[in-house]
Design a protein around this motif. Sequence first.
Motif, PDB file in Angstrom:
ATOM      1  N   ARG A 154     -45.507  66.437 225.368  1.00 30.07           N
ATOM      2  CA  ARG A 154     -46.237  65.440 224.567  1.00 30.07           C
ATOM      3  C   ARG A 154     -45.451  64.149 224.443  1.00 30.07           C
ATOM      4  O   ARG A 154     -46.003  63.053 224.551  1.00 30.07           O
ATOM      5  CB  ARG A 154     -46.527  66.008 223.170  1.00 30.07           C
ATOM      6  N   TYR A 155     -44.137  64.286 224.222  1.00 34.14           N
ATOM      7  CA  TYR A 155     -43.291  63.097 224.148  1.00 34.14           C
ATOM      8  C   TYR A 155     -43.345  62.308 225.458  1.00 34.14           C
ATOM      9  O   TYR A 155     -43.416  61.071 225.458  1.00 34.14           O
ATOM     10  CB  TYR A 155     -41.846  63.489 223.846  1.00 34.14           C
ATOM     11  N   ILE A 161     -49.799  72.292 224.296  1.00 28.91           N
ATOM     12  CA  ILE A 161     -48.903  71.518 225.157  1.00 28.91           C
ATOM     13  C   ILE A 161     -47.515  71.479 224.514  1.00 28.91           C
ATOM     14  O   ILE A 161     -47.389  71.125 223.341  1.00 28.91           O
ATOM     15  CB  ILE A 161     -49.423  70.077 225.346  1.00 28.91           C
ATOM     16  N   GLY A 192     -40.076  58.187 223.305  1.00 31.89           N
ATOM     17  CA  GLY A 192     -40.740  59.351 223.873  1.00 31.89           C
ATOM     18  C   GLY A 192     -39.936  59.977 224.996  1.00 31.89           C
ATOM     19  O   GLY A 192     -39.809  61.201 225.084  1.00 31.89           O
ATOM     20  N   TYR A 210     -43.283  64.195 234.671  1.00 27.81           N
ATOM     21  CA  TYR A 210     -44.477  63.723 233.974  1.00 27.81           C
ATOM     22  C   TYR A 210     -44.600  62.204 233.958  1.00 27.81           C
ATOM     23  O   TYR A 210     -45.631  61.670 233.573  1.00 27.81           O
ATOM     24  CB  TYR A 210     -44.486  64.260 232.533  1.00 27.81           C
ATOM     25  N   ILE A 235     -43.940  70.422 223.080  1.00 28.96           N
ATOM     26  CA  ILE A 235     -43.615  69.175 222.392  1.00 28.96           C
ATOM     27  C   ILE A 235     -42.934  68.184 223.325  1.00 28.96           C
ATOM     28  O   ILE A 235     -43.182  66.980 223.267  1.00 28.96           O
ATOM     29  CB  ILE A 235     -42.724  69.463 221.151  1.00 28.96           C
ATOM     30  N   LEU A 288     -45.745  62.286 227.735  1.00 19.99           N
ATOM     31  CA  LEU A 288     -47.064  61.679 227.926  1.00 19.99           C
ATOM     32  C   LEU A 288     -47.200  60.400 227.102  1.00 19.99           C
ATOM     33  O   LEU A 288     -47.754  59.398 227.574  1.00 19.99           O
ATOM     34  CB  LEU A 288     -48.160  62.679 227.549  1.00 19.99           C
ATOM     35  N   VAL A 289     -46.698  60.442 225.875  1.00 25.95           N
ATOM     36  CA  VAL A 289     -46.697  59.235 225.034  1.00 25.95           C
ATOM     37  C   VAL A 289     -45.839  58.155 225.680  1.00 25.95           C
ATOM     38  O   VAL A 289     -46.208  56.972 225.716  1.00 25.95           O
ATOM     39  CB  VAL A 289     -46.176  59.561 223.615  1.00 25.95           C
ATOM     40  N   VAL A 329     -47.086  72.130 233.494  1.00 28.16           N
ATOM     41  CA  VAL A 329     -47.240  72.584 232.113  1.00 28.16           C
ATOM     42  C   VAL A 329     -47.451  74.092 232.062  1.00 28.16           C
ATOM     43  O   VAL A 329     -46.692  74.826 231.423  1.00 28.16           O
ATOM     44  CB  VAL A 329     -48.430  71.871 231.424  1.00 28.16           C
ATOM     45  N   MET A 360     -53.680  70.205 221.890  1.00 32.11           N
ATOM     46  CA  MET A 360     -52.388  69.524 221.787  1.00 32.11           C
ATOM     47  C   MET A 360     -51.296  70.502 221.371  1.00 32.11           C
ATOM     48  O   MET A 360     -50.160  70.404 221.825  1.00 32.11           O
ATOM     49  CB  MET A 360     -52.484  68.383 220.776  1.00 32.11           C
ATOM     50  N   ASN A 361     -51.640  71.469 220.509  1.00 34.80           N
ATOM     51  CA  ASN A 361     -50.654  72.460 220.091  1.00 34.80           C
ATOM     52  C   ASN A 361     -50.226  73.346 221.248  1.00 34.80           C
ATOM     53  O   ASN A 361     -49.121  73.897 221.252  1.00 34.80           O
ATOM     54  CB  ASN A 361     -51.225  73.329 218.958  1.00 34.80           C
ATOM     55  N   SER A 417     -38.161  63.624 224.823  1.00 38.15           N
ATOM     56  CA  SER A 417     -38.552  64.607 225.829  1.00 38.15           C
ATOM     57  C   SER A 417     -37.333  65.203 226.519  1.00 38.15           C
ATOM     58  O   SER A 417     -37.252  66.404 226.757  1.00 38.15           O
ATOM     59  CB  SER A 417     -39.473  63.956 226.861  1.00 38.15           C
TER      60      SER A 417
END
Length: 303
Positions: free
Chosen positions: A14-15, A9, A232, A248, A11, A17-18, A287, A6-7, A236
Amino acid sequence: MPAQFMNFIPIGVRYMLVSALAFALMSSCVKLVSTHGIPVFEIVAARAIVSLIISYVDVKRKGISIWGNNKKLLVARGVAGSLALVCVYYAVATLPLAEATILQYMHPVFTAILALVFLRERVQASTAICIACCILGLGLIVSPNLSAESAAELPMFSVIVALLGALGSAVAYVIVKRLSKSEDSSVIIFYFPLIALPFSLFLLGDGFVMPNTEALFLLLFVGIFTQIGQVGLTKSMQTVAAGKATAYSYVQVVFSIILGVFLFNEIPSGWTLAGGALIIIGALINVFGSVKPKPSELKKVSG
């Protein structure tokens, strides 16, 4: 290992994807609550009410003005988002689900173009490849259900409305990117339900249906998951390029396939699995293609 992955990916990814997962859960709730005979515009209104309350509390918690600085652009974001939402729901109601879905997911393409024109953001090769893979993946998912005969029977007005919904979503995303330079994310989110609520109530008219307890909870979760998805998405947009971020959103299709298996016993076909694989590959290209080596790493390679 999961934490280390996760680190790796970014930030902003990640937002997004959430956000995609939250919107997939929201769609599942919409599908469930519609079986209770709740009209589409009532679902939109309920979603707006929950989001409006949560957004208002969040803005007040931060101790900032709910009206923001660039009011005209904030209103424009709310209008664009509301129109897009209504168009998307209308398309889903009047078109076969496969066709409505693929038309809806044209918005990242529109976003990349609009970001290029209005935000002067260059579309990176990794983003272009990601969008191409995702569109091809969506095509594989819906192609077994498409034929020349069925395409000819599609109501042209609904197709145009679906495309307008995709375009409206892209416009809203680009406006969010512009607003992120001067507005707090909570204020940007607040304006969406602020506009969507009266708009959906006007369209609902006298078609209100009193929900039972189960439907009421589902409507509540529609609003909650929408809020998570909006947060999110907005976060993002504040950290990565608009075209790359919205690419995404295609991952929402993969999440929806998984939820369909567990919630609705919808077993995906081989075409669906192949399309989902392409979508994941496209996302990974986006990514890893955007990861730039650090100067120290370049020295090691050159040395």
